[in-house]
Design an enzyme around this catalytic site. Structure first.
Site, PDB file in Angstrom:
ATOM      1  N   PRO A  10      34.055  25.372   4.116  1.00  0.00           N
ATOM      2  CG  PRO A  10      33.391  23.958   5.685  1.00  0.00           C
ATOM      3  CD  PRO A  10      34.516  24.481   5.130  1.00  0.00           C
ATOM      4  CG  ASN A  11      28.312  25.948   5.557  1.00  0.00           C
ATOM      5  OD1 ASN A  11      27.584  25.403   4.809  1.00  0.00           O
ATOM      6  ND2 ASN A  11      28.988  25.363   6.523  1.00  0.00           N
ATOM      7  NE  ARG A  18      27.816  30.453   7.064  1.00  0.00           N
ATOM      8  CZ  ARG A  18      29.161  30.084   7.302  1.00  0.00           C
ATOM      9  NH1 ARG A  18      30.114  30.293   6.727  1.00  0.00           N
ATOM     10  NH2 ARG A  18      29.001  29.558   8.718  1.00  0.00           N
ATOM     11  CE1 TYR A  23      30.768  34.108   9.493  1.00  0.00           C
ATOM     12  CE2 TYR A  23      28.616  33.276   9.140  1.00  0.00           C
ATOM     13  CZ  TYR A  23      29.838  33.337   9.793  1.00  0.00           C
ATOM     14  OH  TYR A  23      30.068  32.342  10.805  1.00  0.00           O
ATOM     15  CG  ASN A  72      37.385  31.879   6.628  1.00  0.00           C
ATOM     16  OD1 ASN A  72      36.992  30.681   7.537  1.00  0.00           O
ATOM     17  ND2 ASN A  72      36.599  32.775   6.473  1.00  0.00           N
ATOM     18  CB  ALA A  75      32.689  24.891  10.751  1.00  0.00           C
ATOM     19  CD  GLU A  96      42.915  30.565  12.700  1.00  0.00           C
ATOM     20  OE1 GLU A  96      44.201  30.574  13.347  1.00  0.00           O
ATOM     21  OE2 GLU A  96      41.829  30.336  13.170  1.00  0.00           O
ATOM     22  CG  HIS A  98      38.262  33.189  11.407  1.00  0.00           C
ATOM     23  ND1 HIS A  98      37.797  31.682  10.996  1.00  0.00           N
ATOM     24  CD2 HIS A  98      39.428  32.699  12.097  1.00  0.00           C
ATOM     25  CE1 HIS A  98      38.700  30.943  11.145  1.00  0.00           C
ATOM     26  NE2 HIS A  98      39.662  31.402  11.981  1.00  0.00           N
ATOM     27  NE  ARG A 105      29.987  33.986  15.241  1.00  0.00           N
ATOM     28  CZ  ARG A 105      29.814  33.345  14.216  1.00  0.00           C
ATOM     29  NH1 ARG A 105      30.945  33.387  13.374  1.00  0.00           N
ATOM     30  NH2 ARG A 105      28.929  32.533  13.979  1.00  0.00           N
TER      31      ARG A 105
HETATM   32  C1  DQA Z   1      34.174  31.787  10.017  1.00  0.00           C
HETATM   33  C2  DQA Z   1      34.192  31.564  11.637  1.00  0.00           C
HETATM   34  C3  DQA Z   1      33.854  30.146  11.642  1.00  0.00           C
HETATM   35  O1  DQA Z   1      33.663  29.847  13.109  1.00  0.00           O
HETATM   36  C4  DQA Z   1      32.483  29.696  10.939  1.00  0.00           C
HETATM   37  O2  DQA Z   1      32.317  28.413  11.079  1.00  0.00           O
HETATM   38  C5  DQA Z   1      32.451  30.195   9.554  1.00  0.00           C
HETATM   39  C6  DQA Z   1      33.013  31.281   9.345  1.00  0.00           C
HETATM   40  C7  DQA Z   1      34.323  33.171   9.606  1.00  0.00           C
HETATM   41  O3  DQA Z   1      34.858  33.462   8.482  1.00  0.00           O
HETATM   42  O4  DQA Z   1      34.197  34.313  10.411  1.00  0.00           O
HETATM   43  O5  DQA Z   1      32.127  29.461   8.924  1.00  0.00           O
HETATM   44  O6  DQA Z   1      35.318  31.184   9.674  1.00  0.00           O
END
Ligand code: DQA
Length: 154
Positions: A10-11, A18, A23, A72, A75, A96, A98, A105
């Site tokens: 998501p997002n 964003r 990011y 990825n 959240a 995984e 990020h 964070r």
């Molecule tokens: C994220 C880190 C997550 O905590 C966050 O909710 C994201 C992006 C990252 O790529 O740094 O949406 O996965």
């Protein structure tokens, strides 16, 4: 030819717009051709969804035939036992990923449901985290989920 599936949660469709200070200013669509150019002998497919169940369906779809999943979950990393159990259920190794460095964070980002079921966790390198995730899939022959390799079980 090895086949890898990148799954963004998501997002992440909003990358470039964003929170660019966290990011970056580049969209994933802009980055993907560059990523593919580093690995001309690998098929790199890409899927993004804002919906937990759709992410699970995609893991089921590719998780017995692809050579690797680069996930990825955004959240959902911190909330979704269901996605973690999907990763555990399939045979394809998952990394995984990020973009940001979660260790720097908020405390609610320090827990990952995915970490124990993934073979590696890579973050903090911006979009290059995806490139290192692919390298880890190509170069680590063992591909043991973290929980089975002596890493702390969260
Ligand atoms: C994220 C880190 C997550 O905590 C966050 O909710 C994201 C992006 C990252 O790529 O740094 O949406 O996965």
């Amino acid at each position: 030819m090895k086949k890898f599936m990148i799954i963004n949660g998501p997002n992440l469709n909003l990358l470039s717009r964003r929170e660019p200070e966290l990011y970056g200013t580049r969209s994933f669509d802009d980055y993907l051709p560059e990523l593919r150019s580093y690995f001309p002998d690998v098929q790199i497919d890409f899927y993004q969804s804002n919906h937990e169940g759709d992410i699970i369906d995609k893991i089921h779809e590719v998780g017995f035939s692809y050579d690797g999943i680069i996930l990825n979950a955004a959240a959902y990393t911190h909330t979704s036992l269901a996605i973690a159990e999907a990763v555990k259920a399939v045979t394809t190794p998952t990394v995984e990923v990020h973009i940001s460095d979660l260790t720097l964070r908020e405390s609610f980002r320090q827990h990952s449901y995915l970490r124990p079921v993934c073979v590696h966790t890579i973050g903090g390198l911006g979009l290059d985290s995806y490139r290192y995730a692919i390298i880890s899939l190509l170069e680590d022959e063992t591909q043991i989920p973290a929980a089975q390799s002596g890493a702390p079980n969260y």
